[in-house]
Design a protein around this motif. Structure first.
Motif, PDB file in Angstrom:
ATOM      1  N   UNK A  31      45.492  39.078  32.112  1.00  0.00           N
ATOM      2  CA  UNK A  31      44.682  38.411  33.142  1.00  0.00           C
ATOM      3  C   UNK A  31      43.466  39.447  33.378  1.00  0.00           C
ATOM      4  N   UNK A  32      42.224  38.561  33.741  1.00  0.00           N
ATOM      5  CA  UNK A  32      41.275  39.263  34.059  1.00  0.00           C
ATOM      6  C   UNK A  32      40.417  38.501  35.333  1.00  0.00           C
ATOM      7  N   UNK A  33      40.047  39.264  36.086  1.00  0.00           N
ATOM      8  CA  UNK A  33      39.270  38.668  37.287  1.00  0.00           C
ATOM      9  C   UNK A  33      38.158  39.264  37.461  1.00  0.00           C
ATOM     10  N   UNK A  34      37.257  38.274  38.248  1.00  0.00           N
ATOM     11  CA  UNK A  34      35.751  38.863  38.624  1.00  0.00           C
ATOM     12  C   UNK A  34      35.809  38.471  40.132  1.00  0.00           C
ATOM     13  N   UNK A  98      49.507  37.068  35.571  1.00  0.00           N
ATOM     14  CA  UNK A  98      48.940  36.489  36.658  1.00  0.00           C
ATOM     15  C   UNK A  98      49.038  37.062  37.920  1.00  0.00           C
ATOM     16  N   UNK A  99      50.397  37.273  38.187  1.00  0.00           N
ATOM     17  CA  UNK A  99      50.751  37.691  39.807  1.00  0.00           C
ATOM     18  C   UNK A  99      51.133  39.206  39.653  1.00  0.00           C
ATOM     19  N   UNK A 100      50.864  40.055  38.731  1.00  0.00           N
ATOM     20  CA  UNK A 100      51.005  41.616  38.599  1.00  0.00           C
ATOM     21  C   UNK A 100      49.807  42.172  39.336  1.00  0.00           C
ATOM     22  N   UNK A 101      50.068  43.574  39.652  1.00  0.00           N
ATOM     23  CA  UNK A 101      48.924  44.212  40.255  1.00  0.00           C
ATOM     24  C   UNK A 101      47.816  44.413  39.582  1.00  0.00           C
ATOM     25  N   UNK A 102      46.662  43.943  40.293  1.00  0.00           N
ATOM     26  CA  UNK A 102      45.204  44.185  39.604  1.00  0.00           C
ATOM     27  C   UNK A 102      44.608  45.494  39.919  1.00  0.00           C
ATOM     28  N   UNK A 103      44.172  46.125  38.622  1.00  0.00           N
ATOM     29  CA  UNK A 103      43.477  47.312  38.570  1.00  0.00           C
ATOM     30  C   UNK A 103      42.005  47.075  38.401  1.00  0.00           C
ATOM     31  N   UNK A 104      41.291  47.820  39.426  1.00  0.00           N
ATOM     32  CA  UNK A 104      39.657  47.447  39.402  1.00  0.00           C
ATOM     33  C   UNK A 104      38.970  48.429  38.525  1.00  0.00           C
ATOM     34  N   UNK A 105      37.703  47.943  38.210  1.00  0.00           N
ATOM     35  CA  UNK A 105      36.900  48.645  37.358  1.00  0.00           C
ATOM     36  C   UNK A 105      35.930  49.427  38.649  1.00  0.00           C
ATOM     37  N   UNK A 106      34.850  50.451  38.157  1.00  0.00           N
ATOM     38  CA  UNK A 106      33.881  50.604  39.028  1.00  0.00           C
ATOM     39  C   UNK A 106      32.895  49.801  39.420  1.00  0.00           C
ATOM     40  N   UNK A 107      32.892  48.722  39.104  1.00  0.00           N
ATOM     41  CA  UNK A 107      31.884  47.680  39.497  1.00  0.00           C
ATOM     42  C   UNK A 107      30.516  47.959  38.760  1.00  0.00           C
ATOM     43  N   UNK A 108      29.715  46.674  38.916  1.00  0.00           N
ATOM     44  CA  UNK A 108      28.034  46.855  38.723  1.00  0.00           C
ATOM     45  C   UNK A 108      27.130  46.472  39.985  1.00  0.00           C
ATOM     46  N   UNK A 109      26.590  47.670  40.046  1.00  0.00           N
ATOM     47  CA  UNK A 109      25.804  47.068  41.361  1.00  0.00           C
ATOM     48  C   UNK A 109      24.403  46.588  40.724  1.00  0.00           C
ATOM     49  N   UNK A 110      23.996  45.120  41.215  1.00  0.00           N
ATOM     50  CA  UNK A 110      23.129  44.235  40.831  1.00  0.00           C
ATOM     51  C   UNK A 110      22.142  44.286  42.141  1.00  0.00           C
TER      52      UNK A 110
END
Lengths: 113, 108
Positions: A31-34, A98-110
Motif C-alpha cells: 500500500x502506498x499513500x500520498x 491497507x490497514x497497517x501502520x503507515x510510514x512516511x517519507x521526508x516529503x517534497x517541498x513544492x
C-alpha cells in the motif's frame, strides 16, 4: 532497513508548469499513500494505491492532479498547470497492507511562483 | 465525514513538567487511532496505534490512551528533545484523517 524516500526534496517551479514528484516505498509494502501538508496543518489525504491500482483517489483536489504506480512499487504524483495554491509539502507513506501502520517519507517541498 | 480535533494548538512546558495532549475524534467505524511525532522539515514519525477503547501503550516518557471519543498523549517528565509537533490521526478504511497537531516546546 531503508525507509520511504522521496525525490526531489525541494522543487521550485513557475505557475502553469508541469511537475512530477517521486516516491520509493519501503520494500515489500503493497500500500502506498500520498498526502499534502500546508504550513501549520496536518497532512491531508490525496490518493492511495493497493498494488498497481488506485484504491481511493477521492482526495485529489481536481483533474490537474494524477498519480501512477505502474509496477506496484515506485509511484509518481503528477501536477499539471501548477497554481500558487499547490505550494505545500507533499508526503508519501507506505504500509504492509491497507490497514497497517503507515510510514512516511521526508516529503517534497513544492513552491509555485 | 471523519473529523479530528487536537488541543491545545501549542504547549510550552518546563523540563520535567508533565502534561497531556488531547485528540477528539468522530469517525464511522474506527479501525485505528494513530499518534505521530513530526520535527520541523521532516515527515511524521510513527509512535503508537490504538485499536479499541481502554487500550493503552507506552514508549519511554510517552503514554497513549483511548476512549470512544478521544485519545490522550501523556508526557511524563519531558525533556527538551521531546519538543516537536504531535499529530493524531484516525483510520476508517485506508486513508488517515489527521488533526492539525499540537506544537510542544520543552524548555530546559
Amino acid at each position: 532497513g531503508a525507509g520511504v524516500s522521496q525525490t526531489p526534496s525541494n522543487k521550485v517551479t513557475e505557475k502553469g508548469k508541469y511537475v512530477e514528484l517521486r516516491c520509493d516505498p519501503i520494500s515489500g509494502h503493497t500500500a502506498l499513500y500520498w498526502y499534502r501538508q500546508s504550513l501549520g496543518q496536518g497532512p491531508e489525504f490525496l490518493i492511495y494505491f493497493q498494488g498497481t491500482g488506485a484504491a481511493d483517489d477521492s482526495g485529489l483536489p481536481n483533474d490537474r492532479f494524477f498519480a501512477v504506480r505502474p509496477e506496484g512499487s515506485v509511484s509518481t504524483l503528477k501536477i499539471q498547470r501548477t497554481e500558487r495554491g499547490d505550494s505545500a509539502v507533499y508526503l508519501c507513506a507506505s504500509s504492509q497492507g491497507m490497514r497497517e501502520t503507515q510510514y512516511f517519507g521526508p516529503g517534497t517541498r513544492l513552491l509555485v511562483l | 465525514e471523519d473529523q479530528v480535533t487536537q488541543s491545545p494548538e501549542a504547549l510550552r512546558l518546563q523540563e520535567g513538567e508533565s502534561s497531556s495532549l488531547n485528540c477528539s475524534y468522530t469517525v464511522s467505524g474506527l479501525r485505528g487511532l494513530f499518534w505521530y511525532r513530526q520535527d520541523p522539515g521532516k515527515g511524521p514519525e510513527f509512535l503508537f496505534t490504538l485499536y479499541s477503547a481502554g487500550e493503552e501503550k507506552e514508549k519511554e516518557r510517552l503514554k497513549a490512551t483511548l476512549t470512544k471519543k478521544e485519545s490522550f498523549l501523556h508526557i511524563t517528565a519531558p525533556k527538551p528533545e521531546d519538543s516537536a509537533t504531535y499529530l493524531c490521526a484516525v483510520q476508517a478504511n485506508g486513508a488517515l484523517t489527521f488533526g492539525s497537531g499540537t506544537r510542544l516546546q520543552v524548555q530546559p
